[in-house]
Design an enzyme around this catalytic site. Sequence first.
Site, mmCIF file in Angstrom:
data_model
loop_
_atom_site.group_PDB
_atom_site.id
_atom_site.type_symbol
_atom_site.label_atom_id
_atom_site.label_comp_id
_atom_site.label_asym_id
_atom_site.label_seq_id
_atom_site.Cartn_x
_atom_site.Cartn_y
_atom_site.Cartn_z
ATOM 1 N N GLU A 1 -2.357 -7.391 7.699
ATOM 2 C CA GLU A 1 -0.996 -7.206 8.202
ATOM 3 C C GLU A 1 -0.831 -7.962 9.514
ATOM 4 O OE1 GLU A 1 1.920 -7.057 7.863
ATOM 5 O OE2 GLU A 1 2.675 -5.005 7.679
ATOM 6 N N HIS B 1 0.823 -1.203 0.000
ATOM 7 C CA HIS B 1 0.000 0.000 0.000
ATOM 8 C C HIS B 1 0.862 1.261 0.000
ATOM 9 C CE1 HIS B 1 0.990 0.896 4.185
ATOM 10 N NE2 HIS B 1 0.767 -0.380 4.472
#
Length: 208
Positions: A90, A19
């Site tokens: 994550e 990202h």
Amino acid sequence: MRSYKETPHFKHRLFLIRHGETEWSVSKQHTGLSDIPLTPHGEEEATCLKQALKGIPFAKVYVSPLRRAQKTCELAGYKDIATLTDDLYEWDYGDYEGLSTAKIRETKREWNLFKDGVPHGETIEQVAKRADHILEEVSKIPGDVAFFSSGHISRVIGARWVNFAPQNAQYLSLSTASISILSYEHEWRCIHQWNETSHLKTSKHRAH
């Protein structure tokens, strides 16, 4: 700028796309399940991905449920075909969520995430299990695949792709909005490209 369509096709390519920038990636705070947005600069980085990927017709696109990954996927042009998967969350940093490595080392000298883990969060074995699960799933897909996710889970996926112990992910640093390609040479898996950021031009690349 590198053209990915000019990269020779192997029997399968897996694109790992981190990202764009967030406030915590700038400050180097561990950002696990905290659902924070991209910065304006991070949105610019994510937009650069659209040109870099040039509309590659991925057979499948997977994205983390976290909005920093989803926004990156959207700005790269793949939102409409993306599938959410918990496998790409994550690392859950537990008590170390929001802390930088420097801050943790004030009380835990020489602390290393990949060797020492985190209290009340995921173990590296649990993260590796998620990585192995999604790699097994995409192994059945006859075409290019993209993962939009975060830094540490992507590093573990890279390590597991080439059958390294997950602890070796510590050697695979990733910058925001970077593109990495996992593929094959002959019959064995290889890392074809890692942490490519030339598409960001003058953007500042921030490793985590």
